[in-house]
Design an enzyme around this catalytic site. Structure first.
Site, PDB file in Angstrom:
ATOM      1  N   THR A 122     -10.320 -19.763 -20.816  1.00 51.79           N
ATOM      2  CA  THR A 122     -11.364 -19.211 -19.949  1.00 51.79           C
ATOM      3  C   THR A 122     -11.462 -19.921 -18.604  1.00 51.79           C
ATOM      4  OG1 THR A 122     -13.087 -20.678 -20.833  1.00 51.79           O
ATOM      5  CG2 THR A 122     -12.714 -18.587 -21.989  1.00 51.79           C
ATOM      6  N   SER A 126      -3.155 -11.235  -8.712  1.00 54.15           N
ATOM      7  CA  SER A 126      -3.220  -9.854  -8.252  1.00 54.15           C
ATOM      8  C   SER A 126      -2.622  -8.929  -9.308  1.00 54.15           C
ATOM      9  CB  SER A 126      -2.467  -9.708  -6.931  1.00 54.15           C
ATOM     10  OG  SER A 126      -1.107 -10.081  -7.089  1.00 54.15           O
ATOM     11  N   GLU A 182       3.435  15.936  -5.936  1.00 50.39           N
ATOM     12  CA  GLU A 182       2.872  14.949  -6.862  1.00 50.39           C
ATOM     13  C   GLU A 182       1.532  14.404  -6.380  1.00 50.39           C
ATOM     14  OE1 GLU A 182       5.741  12.459  -4.243  1.00 50.39           O
ATOM     15  OE2 GLU A 182       5.534  14.510  -4.979  1.00 50.39           O
ATOM     16  N   LEU A 200      -7.381   0.886 -10.884  1.00 49.61           N
ATOM     17  CA  LEU A 200      -7.545   1.674 -12.105  1.00 49.61           C
ATOM     18  C   LEU A 200      -8.933   1.473 -12.695  1.00 49.61           C
ATOM     19  CD1 LEU A 200      -6.059   3.593 -13.971  1.00 49.61           C
ATOM     20  CD2 LEU A 200      -5.178   1.616 -15.222  1.00 49.61           C
ATOM     21  N   CYS A 258      11.160  16.342  -1.112  1.00 50.73           N
ATOM     22  CA  CYS A 258      11.332  15.794   0.229  1.00 50.73           C
ATOM     23  C   CYS A 258      12.811  15.461   0.467  1.00 50.73           C
ATOM     24  CB  CYS A 258      10.413  14.590   0.418  1.00 50.73           C
ATOM     25  SG  CYS A 258      10.219  14.066   2.138  1.00 50.73           S
ATOM     26  N   PHE A 259      13.180  14.206   0.380  1.00 53.31           N
ATOM     27  CA  PHE A 259      14.575  13.789   0.509  1.00 53.31           C
ATOM     28  C   PHE A 259      15.449  14.520  -0.511  1.00 53.31           C
ATOM     29  CE2 PHE A 259      18.054  10.598   0.244  1.00 53.31           C
ATOM     30  CZ  PHE A 259      18.261  10.334   1.593  1.00 53.31           C
ATOM     31  N   ASP A 273      -3.847   3.043  -4.629  1.00 54.06           N
ATOM     32  CA  ASP A 273      -5.052   3.116  -5.454  1.00 54.06           C
ATOM     33  C   ASP A 273      -5.858   4.370  -5.166  1.00 54.06           C
ATOM     34  OD1 ASP A 273      -4.796   0.863  -7.080  1.00 54.06           O
ATOM     35  OD2 ASP A 273      -5.604  -0.474  -5.545  1.00 54.06           O
ATOM     36  N   TYR A 316       8.991  -1.787  -1.838  1.00 50.66           N
ATOM     37  CA  TYR A 316       9.086  -2.942  -2.730  1.00 50.66           C
ATOM     38  C   TYR A 316       7.948  -3.932  -2.473  1.00 50.66           C
ATOM     39  CZ  TYR A 316      13.785  -1.334  -3.906  1.00 50.66           C
ATOM     40  OH  TYR A 316      14.854  -0.593  -4.335  1.00 50.66           O
ATOM     41  N   ILE A 343      -7.023 -16.164   2.172  1.00 48.58           N
ATOM     42  CA  ILE A 343      -7.514 -16.324   3.545  1.00 48.58           C
ATOM     43  C   ILE A 343      -7.782 -14.967   4.182  1.00 48.58           C
ATOM     44  CG2 ILE A 343      -6.868 -17.091   5.870  1.00 48.58           C
ATOM     45  CD1 ILE A 343      -5.391 -19.424   4.587  1.00 48.58           C
ATOM     46  N   HIS A 374       5.249  16.851  -0.850  1.00 48.53           N
ATOM     47  CA  HIS A 374       5.072  15.964  -2.006  1.00 48.53           C
ATOM     48  C   HIS A 374       4.011  16.546  -2.944  1.00 48.53           C
ATOM     49  CE1 HIS A 374       7.509  12.463  -0.739  1.00 48.53           C
ATOM     50  NE2 HIS A 374       7.252  12.927   0.476  1.00 48.53           N
TER      51      HIS A 374
END
Length: 546
Positions: free
Chosen positions: A188, A13, A520, A19, A384-385, A71, A54, A148, A518
């Site tokens: 490969t 992963s 951003e 991206l 925010c915070f 994403d 996390y 799975i 936010h």
């Protein structure tokens, strides 16, 4: 009818499917096509809203209030197309919908199964209206082939390959080509086995996007093509780029967009790509006039993916000011354990930013960071915070409200920040009870705010009416406005009804702004958010002084 591109991953992963999807979307846009990007997440959570940063990284919030995968932030930044809750679905959402239907009797007594009911919901999501005149819908499948949790999703996109008209589906598989340094060889086999697993499900990839540290030798490219049943030209090299905004250029150079259009039989009629703006931004990022150092004093700084949009927004602010932005990541707790560390870490930075967070851990360290930035005239941006910590700092150290705190941290006699129990969205009142469920209960999505005429933020925005995305349960208590404003920290942005503080700022400081939302989440590489452009501009000015 729209054409569909399915992006899957294998071997490991975190190879960069999101991206890659965003970069391909940008390349198709550069040829004049209209695109829509969506994400299938196989985890059982209904949404990532209650997941640990996390575990999951950033929660990206859309205008319509959906808490989604990070994403989708890549999708928005690369294509400029605003995502909605219709662009991200999880196994948890699907099962929730199916169980609700079963309880209502919608299945008329049928046995509810993974096939056709779960796969049917997935296909309905994929095929749901992408909007007017969309040429390509890009669907990223989370996780890796063989998981799975992902099996129903792979089965659904396999079925869609048969059900869509011929020439309307393309499968791209992102994989890893590890380089074994001791042997001096690129291997490969992991890619071959990943494709074998994908083919065993019934999906033959059209294109292989191979992540690698080194260029792929031509012999290895032919070997991969032979064993994976694709053309050599469809084995696309995906090496690390100097910056993520160079990725579309790199993929175009390797022929990714050409191969995709060829799969659809559109190559001969496709317009030539205009990549001018990507070339310009890549050049500006590679050739800055200077450098600024921004200290980010947060709670989840051990995993920068928890602040993905924040990092990119600061980079965008750097582009606007033609400077490179360097990050100094600091855990708020570090300033609680060692007060002397504050001066060591912050004295020579050019800006201090305290981002969004939840819970008490590290909050006292963040408050000390606010105080240091205020007293030493260092540009400060609280998000925010971070705005809430600025309010508590002013209340304690300037207004004399020594017990000032947030009810998020526990009972307090001076609740400068408290739990929101009521707010308005559109014409509807939203209500949250004390002790209620956590999932889906925050003030999320785009809300209007009114800025004070003549304020710094009104000047930065060039308007007194704005709309920004929020994600919070706690809000600054408007009842303390008079006492806090007496310290010089002004409430210069409010909700339209005047009850919810949205922005605070100091006029006696080079740049000191706190926002409850936010910003951003709405910054784009070609349209940097004005607050980040202004903040980095102030940091650039300070860099000339220290």
């Amino acid at each position: 009818m729209a054409r569909y591109i399915f992006i899957t991953g294998g071997v490991v992963s975190s190879l960069g499917k999101g991206l890659a999807s965003a970069a391909l979307g940008a390349l198709l846009q550069a040829r004049g096509y209209k695109v829509r990007l969506r994400k299938l997440d196989p985890y059982l959570n209904v949404d990532p809203g209650t997941m640990s940063p996390y575990q999951h990284g950033e929660v990206f919030v859309t205008d319509d209030g959906a808490e989604t995968d990070l994403d989708l932030g890549h999708y928005e930044r690369f294509t400029g197309v605003s995502a909605t809750r219709a662009d991200n679905i999880t196994t948890g959402q699907i099962y929730k919908t199916i169980i609700e239907k079963e309880r209502r009797g919608d299945y008329l007594g049928a046995t509810v199964q993974v096939i056709p009911h779960v796969t049917g919901e997935i296909k309905d999501f994929v095929l749901s209206d992408p909007g007017p005149d969309v040429d390509f819908v890009l669907i990223e499948v989370g996780g890796t082939v063989g998981d799975i949790e992902g099996l129903p999703f792979f089965e659904a996109i396999r079925q869609l390959g048969q059900e869509l008209p011929r020439g309307h589906a393309c499968y791209i598989h992102l994989t890893l080509l590890p380089f074994i340094k001791t042997a001096g060889e690129m291997k490969t086999k992991p890619t071959q086995h990943s494709v074998k697993e994908l083919r065993s499900i019934g999906i033959q990839p059209d294109i292989l996007l191979c992540r690698t540290e080194f260029p792929i030798p031509e012999g290895e490219r032919r070997k991969i093509a032979q064993f994976c049943n694709v053309r050599p030209s469809a084995v696309i090299q995906a090496m690390d780029s100097a910056n993520i905004y160079a990725v579309p250029l790199d993929y175009h150079h390797e022929g990714l967009d050409t191969e995709v259009l060829d799969v659809f039989g559109l190559l001969d009629q496709a317009p030539k790509p205009d990549l001018t703006r990507w070339e310009e931004i890549s050049h500006r990022l590679s050739h800055p006039d200077g450098e600024v150092n921004i200290a980010i004093v947060g709670k989840y700084t051990g995993l920068t993916d928890a602040y993905k949009s924040l990092v990119e927004a600061l980079v965008h602010g750097g582009v606007a000011n033609n400077v490179r932005v360097k990050f100094d990541w600091i855990e708020g707790e570090a300033f609680e354990k060692d007060e002397d560390l504050i001066a060591v870490r912050l004295a020579n930075v050019h800006g201090v930013l305290v981002p969004g967070a939840f819970g008490e851990r590290g909050s006292e360290g963040m408050i000390r960071a606010v105080q240091f930035a205020r007293e030493h005239q260092i540009p400060y941006f609280g998000i925010c915070f971070g705005m809430q910590m600025a309010m508590i700092e002013a209340a304690r150290n300037l207004a004399g409200i020594r017990q000032a705190s947030s009810t998020e941290f526990g009972p307090t006699s001076e609740p400068i920040v408290g739990l929101m129990t009521e707010w308005t969205r559109g014409n509807e009142k939203q209500v949250r009870a004390e002790g209620g469920e956590l999932g889906g209960t925050m003030r999320c999505g785009a809300y209007d705010a009114v800025l004070a005429p003549g304020s710094r933020v009104a000047e930065i925005y060039g308007s007194t009416a704005i709309q920004e995305r929020h994600r919070h349960r706690y809000e600054v208590n408007i009842g303390y406005r008079e006492r806090i404003e007496a310290t010089g920290l002004k409430f210069t942005g409010l909700s339209p009804d005047g009850q919810l503080p949205e922005i605070c700022e100091r006029a006696d400081h080079p740049w000191f702004v706190g926002v409850q939302y936010h910003p951003e989440l709405k910054s784009r590489p070609f349209d940097p958010h004005p607050l980040f452009a202004s903040f980095i501009g102030a940091a650039k000015e300070r860099s000339r002084l220290v």
